[in-house]
Design an enzyme around this catalytic site. Structure first.
Site, PDB file in Angstrom:
ATOM      1  N   LYS A 175      -7.965  -1.311   1.060  1.00 37.35           N
ATOM      2  CA  LYS A 175      -6.773  -2.116   0.800  1.00 37.35           C
ATOM      3  C   LYS A 175      -5.620  -1.663   1.711  1.00 37.35           C
ATOM      4  CE  LYS A 175      -3.453  -4.109  -1.873  1.00 37.35           C
ATOM      5  NZ  LYS A 175      -3.237  -5.438  -2.250  1.00 37.35           N
ATOM      6  N   LYS A 250       5.848  -0.989   0.181  1.00 34.70           N
ATOM      7  CA  LYS A 250       5.105  -0.034  -0.646  1.00 34.70           C
ATOM      8  C   LYS A 250       3.754   0.277   0.013  1.00 34.70           C
ATOM      9  CE  LYS A 250       2.378   0.407  -4.801  1.00 34.70           C
ATOM     10  NZ  LYS A 250       1.856  -0.118  -6.041  1.00 34.70           N
TER      11      LYS A 250
HETATM   12  P1  NAD Z   1       4.557  -5.208 -12.508  1.00 35.17           P
HETATM   13  O1  NAD Z   1       5.728  -4.311 -12.301  1.00 35.17           O
HETATM   14  O2  NAD Z   1       4.794  -6.644 -12.802  1.00 35.17           O
HETATM   15  O3  NAD Z   1       3.610  -4.615 -13.672  1.00 35.17           O
HETATM   16  C1  NAD Z   1       3.395  -3.254 -13.899  1.00 35.17           C
HETATM   17  C2  NAD Z   1       3.419  -3.060 -15.419  1.00 35.17           C
HETATM   18  O4  NAD Z   1       3.056  -1.721 -15.725  1.00 35.17           O
HETATM   19  C3  NAD Z   1       4.808  -3.322 -16.030  1.00 35.17           C
HETATM   20  O5  NAD Z   1       4.706  -4.320 -17.005  1.00 35.17           O
HETATM   21  C4  NAD Z   1       5.190  -1.959 -16.627  1.00 35.17           C
HETATM   22  O6  NAD Z   1       5.928  -2.068 -17.839  1.00 35.17           O
HETATM   23  C5  NAD Z   1       3.821  -1.357 -16.865  1.00 35.17           C
HETATM   24  N1  NAD Z   1       3.815   0.107 -16.974  1.00 35.17           N
HETATM   25  C6  NAD Z   1       4.390   1.017 -16.167  1.00 35.17           C
HETATM   26  N2  NAD Z   1       4.118   2.274 -16.591  1.00 35.17           N
HETATM   27  C7  NAD Z   1       3.349   2.138 -17.702  1.00 35.17           C
HETATM   28  C8  NAD Z   1       2.739   3.056 -18.594  1.00 35.17           C
HETATM   29  N3  NAD Z   1       2.875   4.376 -18.438  1.00 35.17           N
HETATM   30  N4  NAD Z   1       2.036   2.578 -19.627  1.00 35.17           N
HETATM   31  C9  NAD Z   1       1.895   1.234 -19.808  1.00 35.17           C
HETATM   32  N5  NAD Z   1       2.429   0.313 -19.000  1.00 35.17           N
HETATM   33  C10 NAD Z   1       3.159   0.762 -17.956  1.00 35.17           C
HETATM   34  O7  NAD Z   1       3.662  -5.032 -11.189  1.00 35.17           O
HETATM   35  P2  NAD Z   1       2.487  -6.003 -10.700  1.00 35.17           P
HETATM   36  O8  NAD Z   1       3.022  -6.975  -9.711  1.00 35.17           O
HETATM   37  O9  NAD Z   1       1.696  -6.469 -11.866  1.00 35.17           O
HETATM   38  O10 NAD Z   1       1.610  -4.955  -9.858  1.00 35.17           O
HETATM   39  C11 NAD Z   1       0.725  -4.023 -10.476  1.00 35.17           C
HETATM   40  C12 NAD Z   1      -0.055  -3.324  -9.388  1.00 35.17           C
HETATM   41  O11 NAD Z   1      -0.758  -4.288  -8.617  1.00 35.17           O
HETATM   42  C13 NAD Z   1       0.820  -2.548  -8.400  1.00 35.17           C
HETATM   43  O12 NAD Z   1       0.168  -1.356  -8.067  1.00 35.17           O
HETATM   44  C14 NAD Z   1       0.933  -3.496  -7.211  1.00 35.17           C
HETATM   45  O13 NAD Z   1       1.161  -2.818  -6.000  1.00 35.17           O
HETATM   46  C15 NAD Z   1      -0.438  -4.157  -7.244  1.00 35.17           C
HETATM   47  N6  NAD Z   1      -0.502  -5.487  -6.612  1.00 35.17           N
HETATM   48  C16 NAD Z   1       0.483  -6.415  -6.843  1.00 35.17           C
HETATM   49  C17 NAD Z   1       0.383  -7.659  -6.235  1.00 35.17           C
HETATM   50  C18 NAD Z   1       1.442  -8.722  -6.475  1.00 35.17           C
HETATM   51  O14 NAD Z   1       1.449  -9.727  -5.745  1.00 35.17           O
HETATM   52  N7  NAD Z   1       2.301  -8.576  -7.470  1.00 35.17           N
HETATM   53  C19 NAD Z   1      -0.692  -7.962  -5.391  1.00 35.17           C
HETATM   54  C20 NAD Z   1      -1.693  -7.001  -5.209  1.00 35.17           C
HETATM   55  C21 NAD Z   1      -1.581  -5.762  -5.816  1.00 35.17           C
END
Ligand code: NAD
Length: 305
Positions: A175, A250
């Site tokens: 990735k 990031k």
């Molecule tokens: P987001 O911020 O919307 O969701 C992350 C969630 O994790 C939040 O709801 C937060 O409250 C929760 N969280 C944090 N710490 C926690 C804990 N200790 N216990 C329980 N819950 C906890 O982020 P996202 O967009 O859903 O992204 C999640 C992952 O996916 C990231 O690593 C991001 O880089 C990756 N990602 C995102 C995308 C995108 O387009 N958004 C695409 C590919 C990969």
């Protein structure tokens, strides 16, 4: 585990944000029993509305699960959550981390799982929130063949393409390297369009030539950073993300960290990261990453679009 039913598994899902929420919904839709936890009560409520039940903690979500999935912001969150829940799960439970995190943390998480006799894979995704909702994500997985085979039917409820990239951490490595290419190639495409405009070349003419010539790449032909040539690209929608500048930054920073720990040089990656970082600092972190063309044109202001 391979012989068990492909649906009807008990799944603990931790991290129900923009990606995790719709992924959990697709698992429930496929017939799995999903127990979800997030620090945000709002996220848990939204997951309940799409078929999951609510857990009061990560441990509670994981306790009776056959499979535990985490979808969290960064490596430190994954290590903290896995450390906590590994004391509560049965040996043999499969742990899947789909967050995008650094390779070293991913390998550390695998080691924690192994200590407790659990199977584990790192399985970051591409496809964004649209792919998460549609169940068309691409998964790139690292871990043993046994863990990958066990995880595949679960991942199939959330994605369309599932790759085994090798041992522990290699999903994250794939990735990271893909997004390094993407960040650099988008900056290159934007630079070329900005120059074309300055020398009086019509953007459509550049697109027509480059898209069938040696400049062809995804950043040009699928995600063209100027309005017009590719109607579905964010450039036609006010650069609404898509894939935000902050997330691109990031991912480039994960590559920079890996370069540091593996004594590698990233001359292009460093430059690209500096550009996205400058754009982010000017208040454009929420804009699609292709909006970096504004910075390269020199017409960016300190306010987000
Ligand atoms: P987001 O911020 O919307 O969701 C992350 C969630 O994790 C939040 O709801 C937060 O409250 C929760 N969280 C944090 N710490 C926690 C804990 N200790 N216990 C329980 N819950 C906890 O982020 P996202 O967009 O859903 O992204 C999640 C992952 O996916 C990231 O690593 C991001 O880089 C990756 N990602 C995102 C995308 C995108 O387009 N958004 C695409 C590919 C990969």
């Amino acid at each position: 585990m391979r012989e068990e039913h492909m649906t009807g598994r008990k799944i603990g899902f931790i991290g129900l944000g923009n990606m995790g929420g719709p992924m959990a919904a697709n698992l429930a839709k496929a017939g799995h029993t999903v127990k979800g936890f997030d620090l945000s009560a709002e996220a848990v409520k939204a997951a309940e509305e799409v078929g999951a039940s609510a857990a009061a903690s990560a441990v509670e979500a994981a306790q009776d699960a056959d499979v535990v999935i985490t979808m969290l912001p960064a490596g430190k969150h994954v290590i903290a959550v896995w450390s906590e829940l590994l004391d509560a799960v049965r040996p043999g439970t499969l742990l899947i981390d789909s967050s995008t995190i650094d390779v070293d943390s991913a390998r550390k998480a695998h080691a924690l799982a192994e200590e407790k006799g659990c199977l584990s894979i790192d399985a970051p995704v591409s496809g964004g929130t649209g792919g998460a909702k549609a169940g068309t994500l691409t998964f790139m997985a690292g871990g043993s063949a046994e863990a990958f085979e066990a995880a595949k039917p679960v991942l199939e409820a959330m994605g369309r393409a599932i790759f085994h990239c090798g041992e522990a951490g290699n999903g994250q490595a794939a990735k990271m390297c893909n997004n390094l290419i993407l960040g650099i190639s988008m900056a290159g495409v934007c630079e070329a369009f900005a120059l074309a405009e300055k020398v009086g070349l019509d953007p459509q003419a550049l697109f027509d030539v480059a898209s069938v010539s040696s400049g062809q790449c995804w950043s040009l032909t699928t995600y063209c950073p100027v309005p017009g040539p590719v109607p579905t690209s964010p450039a036609n929608n006010g650069y609404k993300a898509g894939f935000s500048t902050a997330l691109m930054l990031k991912d480039l920073n994960l590559a920079r960290t890996a370069a540091e720990t593996s004594s590698s040089e990233l001359p292009m990656g460093e430059r690209a990261a500096a550009l996205y970082s400058e754009f982010d600092a000017l208040g454009h972190g929420g804009d699609d990453f292709s909006a970096i063309i504004k910075l390269l044109r020199g017409d960016v202001t300190g306010e987000a679009t």
